[in-house]
Motif scaffolding. Structure first.
Motif, PDB file in Angstrom:
ATOM      1  N   TRP A  21       0.815  -1.207   0.000  1.00  0.00           N
ATOM      2  CA  TRP A  21       0.000   0.000   0.000  1.00  0.00           C
ATOM      3  C   TRP A  21       0.850   1.259   0.000  1.00  0.00           C
ATOM      4  CZ3 TRP A  21      -4.543   1.510  -1.423  1.00  0.00           C
ATOM      5  CH2 TRP A  21      -5.545   0.563  -1.573  1.00  0.00           C
ATOM      6  N   PHE A 186      -0.294   5.123   6.800  1.00  0.00           N
ATOM      7  CA  PHE A 186      -1.513   4.738   6.098  1.00  0.00           C
ATOM      8  C   PHE A 186      -1.447   3.281   5.671  1.00  0.00           C
ATOM      9  CE2 PHE A 186      -3.776   3.924   2.144  1.00  0.00           C
ATOM     10  CZ  PHE A 186      -5.073   4.228   2.532  1.00  0.00           C
ATOM     11  N   GLN A 190      -4.111   0.594   6.736  1.00  0.00           N
ATOM     12  CA  GLN A 190      -4.906   0.012   5.652  1.00  0.00           C
ATOM     13  C   GLN A 190      -4.810  -1.515   5.691  1.00  0.00           C
ATOM     14  OE1 GLN A 190      -7.219   1.004   3.825  1.00  0.00           O
ATOM     15  NE2 GLN A 190      -6.977   0.670   1.637  1.00  0.00           N
ATOM     16  N   ARG A 193      -7.393  -2.308   8.159  1.00  0.00           N
ATOM     17  CA  ARG A 193      -8.745  -2.036   7.648  1.00  0.00           C
ATOM     18  C   ARG A 193      -9.213  -3.137   6.696  1.00  0.00           C
ATOM     19  NH1 ARG A 193     -10.210  -0.055   2.761  1.00  0.00           N
ATOM     20  NH2 ARG A 193     -12.325   0.816   2.585  1.00  0.00           N
ATOM     21  N   CYS A 194      -8.301  -3.633   5.868  1.00  0.00           N
ATOM     22  CA  CYS A 194      -8.660  -4.619   4.851  1.00  0.00           C
ATOM     23  C   CYS A 194      -8.810  -6.032   5.403  1.00  0.00           C
ATOM     24  CB  CYS A 194      -7.613  -4.623   3.744  1.00  0.00           C
ATOM     25  SG  CYS A 194      -7.568  -3.128   2.742  1.00  0.00           S
ATOM     26  N   PHE A 211      -6.881   9.440   8.795  1.00  0.00           N
ATOM     27  CA  PHE A 211      -6.960   8.229   7.978  1.00  0.00           C
ATOM     28  C   PHE A 211      -8.087   8.327   6.960  1.00  0.00           C
ATOM     29  CE2 PHE A 211      -8.233   3.678   7.431  1.00  0.00           C
ATOM     30  CZ  PHE A 211      -7.072   3.260   6.793  1.00  0.00           C
ATOM     31  N   LEU A 215      -7.855   7.922   2.887  1.00  0.00           N
ATOM     32  CA  LEU A 215      -8.684   7.003   2.096  1.00  0.00           C
ATOM     33  C   LEU A 215      -9.295   7.697   0.887  1.00  0.00           C
ATOM     34  CD1 LEU A 215     -10.576   5.049   4.914  1.00  0.00           C
ATOM     35  CD2 LEU A 215      -8.890   4.093   3.329  1.00  0.00           C
ATOM     36  N   GLY A 222      -7.755   4.356  -1.619  1.00  0.00           N
ATOM     37  CA  GLY A 222      -7.795   3.529  -0.424  1.00  0.00           C
ATOM     38  C   GLY A 222      -9.126   2.851  -0.231  1.00  0.00           C
ATOM     39  N   ARG A 223     -10.192   3.557  -0.544  1.00  0.00           N
ATOM     40  CA  ARG A 223     -11.541   2.980  -0.371  1.00  0.00           C
ATOM     41  C   ARG A 223     -11.873   1.947  -1.449  1.00  0.00           C
ATOM     42  NH1 ARG A 223     -13.845   5.937   3.620  1.00  0.00           N
ATOM     43  NH2 ARG A 223     -13.225   8.145   3.773  1.00  0.00           N
ATOM     44  N   ALA A 227     -13.214  -2.901   2.935  1.00  0.00           N
ATOM     45  CA  ALA A 227     -12.844  -3.122   4.336  1.00  0.00           C
ATOM     46  C   ALA A 227     -13.315  -4.500   4.771  1.00  0.00           C
ATOM     47  CB  ALA A 227     -13.475  -2.044   5.212  1.00  0.00           C
TER      48      ALA A 227
END
Length: 228
Positions: A21, A186, A190, A193-194, A211, A215, A222-223, A227
């Motif tokens: 990332w 980040f 991330q 988050r994932c 954050f 995203l 990022g989005r 998630a």
């Protein structure tokens, strides 16, 4: 000739590597197109040409570069006409220090909080490898490693304080715009988050707002990765 970017993937081609990332955001920051090659945990043969076994790796013409920090420096030096990843020579030094801090302090505190959750996102072909290799690393089953995370999460949150004191009153670490100093942390968050729905930071934490801004960068890059 386009850059080729080798990045880790899990189940359903999900990309959750923290280092991948960092490189993904760096390439977007520079506005560079690339061809993507996805690599599973047990497909290290795909990286043999690079002389090592870890992603990320980029190939740019006759240059092969591995390691997310080395890639960031390469992109900065090779594409000086594109937006700077560091802002200045001083900013490069600051980002390198932050890169080391996240790698040696923040990420080791985060890993035990989510390590068992990651299993759900690893490709089925890689499950045995991932479970055994991480079990050896932590010295016990992953479910046990993660079992006491409620008692450990405060230590992780405290480790974010150097970032927190900066972003509580500015949009990004470097000021109004993002730099690689932002992408380092980040990438780590991330990763979480994932792969995990566990609440690492509270909604009123400045880190949460920061954050969310990350995203949204680069057309919501990022989005684009779902998630957990």
């Amino acid at each position: 000739m386009a850059i080729t970017f080798y990045d880790l993937c899990g189940r359903d081609a999900k990309r959750f590597s923290p280092y991948g990332w960092r490189t993904r955001m760096a390439l977007a920051h520079k506005g560079l197109d690339y061809d993507l090659e996805l690599v599973k945990f047990t497909e290290k043969d795909k990286l043999a040409f690079s002389g090592q076994k870890l992603v990320p790796v980029i190939v740019d013409g006759d240059r092969t570069v591995n390691d997310s920090w080395a890639i960031a420096e390469y992109l900065e030096d090779s594409y000086p006409d594109r937006p700077s990843l560091f802002g200045s020579p001083e900013g490069r030094g600051m980002a390198k220090a932050i890169n080391g801090f996240v790698n040696t302090t923040i990420q080791p505190l985060l890993a035990p909080l989510i390590i068992a959750d990651i299993l759900e996102h690893v490709d089925p072909a890689d499950l045995g490898y991932f479970d055994e290799s991480r079990r050896q690393r932590f010295g016990r089953p992953l479910a046990e490693v993660q079992a006491d995370r409620d008692a450990k999460v405060d230590g992780f949150r405290k480790s974010l304080e150097p970032y927190r004191i900066v972003v509580k009153d500015r949009a990004f670490v470097g000021g109004d715009g993002p730099t690689y100093a932002d992408y380092v942390l980040f990438g780590t968050l991330q990763w979480a988050r994932c792969t995990s729905a566990y609440g690492l930071v509270t909604a009123d934490d400045p880190i949460h707002s920061w954050f969310e801004r990350l995203l949204d960068l680069h057309d919501g890059l990022g989005r684009s990765e779902p998630a957990a």
